[in-house]
Scaffold this motif. Structure first.
Motif, PDB file in Angstrom:
ATOM      1  N   LYS A 280      65.322  43.425  18.696  1.00  0.00           N
ATOM      2  CA  LYS A 280      66.048  42.068  18.629  1.00  0.00           C
ATOM      3  C   LYS A 280      66.930  41.804  19.842  1.00  0.00           C
ATOM      4  O   LYS A 280      67.111  40.602  20.223  1.00  0.00           O
ATOM      5  CB  LYS A 280      66.829  41.845  17.322  1.00  0.00           C
ATOM      6  N   PHE A 281      67.866  42.864  20.145  1.00  0.00           N
ATOM      7  CA  PHE A 281      68.753  42.641  21.068  1.00  0.00           C
ATOM      8  C   PHE A 281      67.908  42.372  22.459  1.00  0.00           C
ATOM      9  O   PHE A 281      68.186  41.339  23.165  1.00  0.00           O
ATOM     10  CB  PHE A 281      69.592  43.775  21.397  1.00  0.00           C
ATOM     11  N   LEU A 282      67.000  43.245  22.707  1.00  0.00           N
ATOM     12  CA  LEU A 282      66.403  42.983  24.097  1.00  0.00           C
ATOM     13  C   LEU A 282      65.522  41.682  24.092  1.00  0.00           C
ATOM     14  O   LEU A 282      65.526  41.000  25.137  1.00  0.00           O
ATOM     15  CB  LEU A 282      65.441  44.122  24.290  1.00  0.00           C
ATOM     16  N   LEU A 283      64.932  41.520  23.106  1.00  0.00           N
ATOM     17  CA  LEU A 283      64.064  40.295  23.070  1.00  0.00           C
ATOM     18  C   LEU A 283      64.971  38.874  22.988  1.00  0.00           C
ATOM     19  O   LEU A 283      64.448  38.024  23.696  1.00  0.00           O
ATOM     20  CB  LEU A 283      62.904  40.270  21.608  1.00  0.00           C
ATOM     21  N   GLY A 284      66.164  39.173  22.401  1.00  0.00           N
ATOM     22  CA  GLY A 284      66.952  37.907  22.409  1.00  0.00           C
ATOM     23  C   GLY A 284      67.626  37.787  23.707  1.00  0.00           C
ATOM     24  O   GLY A 284      67.809  36.779  24.114  1.00  0.00           O
ATOM     25  N   LEU A 285      67.927  38.881  24.352  1.00  0.00           N
ATOM     26  CA  LEU A 285      68.623  38.642  25.685  1.00  0.00           C
ATOM     27  C   LEU A 285      67.669  38.098  26.728  1.00  0.00           C
ATOM     28  O   LEU A 285      68.034  37.500  27.575  1.00  0.00           O
ATOM     29  CB  LEU A 285      69.091  40.136  26.054  1.00  0.00           C
ATOM     30  N   TYR A 286      66.426  38.619  26.663  1.00  0.00           N
ATOM     31  CA  TYR A 286      65.261  37.989  27.637  1.00  0.00           C
ATOM     32  C   TYR A 286      65.163  36.344  27.349  1.00  0.00           C
ATOM     33  O   TYR A 286      65.250  35.494  28.315  1.00  0.00           O
ATOM     34  CB  TYR A 286      64.130  38.612  27.115  1.00  0.00           C
ATOM     35  N   PHE A 287      65.214  36.069  26.086  1.00  0.00           N
ATOM     36  CA  PHE A 287      65.142  34.641  25.559  1.00  0.00           C
ATOM     37  C   PHE A 287      66.446  33.793  26.123  1.00  0.00           C
ATOM     38  O   PHE A 287      66.384  32.614  26.848  1.00  0.00           O
ATOM     39  CB  PHE A 287      64.857  34.218  24.228  1.00  0.00           C
ATOM     40  N   PHE A 288      67.571  34.332  25.895  1.00  0.00           N
ATOM     41  CA  PHE A 288      68.870  33.972  26.324  1.00  0.00           C
ATOM     42  C   PHE A 288      69.134  33.696  27.950  1.00  0.00           C
ATOM     43  O   PHE A 288      69.146  32.428  28.460  1.00  0.00           O
ATOM     44  CB  PHE A 288      70.047  34.778  25.936  1.00  0.00           C
TER      45      PHE A 288
END
Length: 368
Positions: A280-288
């Protein structure tokens, strides 16, 4: 706003983007070779809910597969059309076809995972390969190609499930771009030893792997996730393989209206909140970082005095995006949409943002 701050903020987002895209380059430049020598028996599992017409197309294609030893488990998930009659017709025609007829019960009403569990229990073979009823194998070697991913140490096999092309359709281009970029992500993560999802349109795992994690029990009440949540829970760097050969692809008919596609994506995006924390952190950081890049670019062009520096960062970022994503899309036979990557990326990012806020208010309740 000071020009220096605007440039630094934009440069930060561009740097994060570039790091991610170098990470995602693994798929486009990955060199693989299929091991087609496996003769191990496999079970193909198809979960069907009101799919009478699609089964008439899919099942003959499955029966034509070149794999030497397989059975087909056709699950009728409490359909209200003639799905059951179609399944029984194929069962009478070919002994390799087996039937599972699911009657809804109060505890698991409308739950695809319950239906799939019954299908898995019906299978007589250890190696299980899943395809959706509205899909088609890209070739007669699909089953053999996917089965080649199983080895003594690999119990989960991730494949690519694409969509049919439709000319002059923005929706179709967006669907295929979103499918391609998602596959680039989950396959690259897996190739780097950090698998986090797969797609039920083209996925394989062993029955032992299924029972080792108690099946879908940890997320049985979550709508969707029979594919991505299972992989997120069970996959490791040691037990997961990736098959990117064109023979191993599947092709589905995409939604033909924005409303139908929106409803479908609401179900899919609903499962992401149940991923492991690191994913969730890695995918969220990519989207952000994508959102941040778009906003910082606009602010930089508006408030920046030396816009050439801002433009240079934007060009650098999109050069890398075109190279990495374009290479991946070519791998998935989606080259026709490569020229439109900047437009499709912006459209997808803000569509995903809308889906997030929509689901936050009222998540979907049924899989179909």
């Amino acid at each position: 706003m000071e020009i220096g701050i605007a440039f630094i903020v934009l440069a930060g987002f561009v740097l994060v983007n570039i790091i991610y895209y170098f990470f995602l380059a693994r798929v486009g430049f990955y060199k693989s070779s299929l091991n087609n020598t496996s003769q191990d028996a496999v079970s193909v599992i198809v979960c069907s809910k009101n799919e009478q017409e699609n089964l008439k197309t899919l099942v003959p294609l499955l029966l034509q597969q070149t794999h030497p030893n397989f059975e087909i488990i056709l699950i009728n998930d409490a359909s209200i059309d003639d799905t059951l009659e179609v399944i029984e017709h194929f069962q009478d025609l070919d002994a390799r076809v087996k039937k599972v007829d699911v009657v809804n019960n109060e505890s698991f009403w409308g739950n695809k995972k319950y239906a799939l569990t019954l299908g898995i229990k019906k299978a007589i073979n250890e190696n299980l390969i899943f395809i959706d009823a509205d899909c088609k194998p890209a070739s007669n070697n699909w089953l053999k190609a996917m089965a080649s991913g199983f080895t003594n140490h690999k119990s989960i096999v991730l494949g690519y499930g694409g969509y049919e092309k439709k000319k002059y359709s923005i929706l179709n281009a967006l669907i295929r771009y979103e499918t391609g970029i998602t596959a680039i992500q989950y396959m690259s993560y897996a190739l780097h030893g950090n698998p986090y999802m797969g797609v039920g349109r083209n996925l394989a795992y062993t029955s032992k792997q299924f029972y080792d994690v108690s099946g879908f029990i940890d997320h049985m009440k979550v709508l969707g996730g029979d594919d991505d949540l299972f992989v997120n829970q069970a996959a490791t760097k040691d037990n997961t393989s990736v098959i990117i050969e064109p023979d191993a692809f599947t092709v589905s008919t995409p939604k033909n209206t924005w409303t139908k596609w929106w409803t479908q994506k609401r179900r899919h995006i609903n499962t992401a909140s149940y991923y492991k924390g690191k994913h969730k952190f890695l995918l969220g950081l990519y989207f952000f970082s994508q959102i941040g890049f778009f906003i910082a670019s606009i602010v930089g062009f508006i408030f920046g005095i030396n816009w050439l520096y801002i433009l240079g960062l934007v060009i650098l970022r999109y050069t890398i995006v075109w190279l990495v994503v374009g290479k991946g899309l070519s791998r998935f036979r989606e080259s026709d949409i490569i020229p439109f990557i900047p437009f499709l990326e912006i459209l997808l990012v803000f569509t995903q943002l809308g889906l997030f806020f929509t689901n936050a208010g009222k998540p979907p309740k049924r899989w179909k």
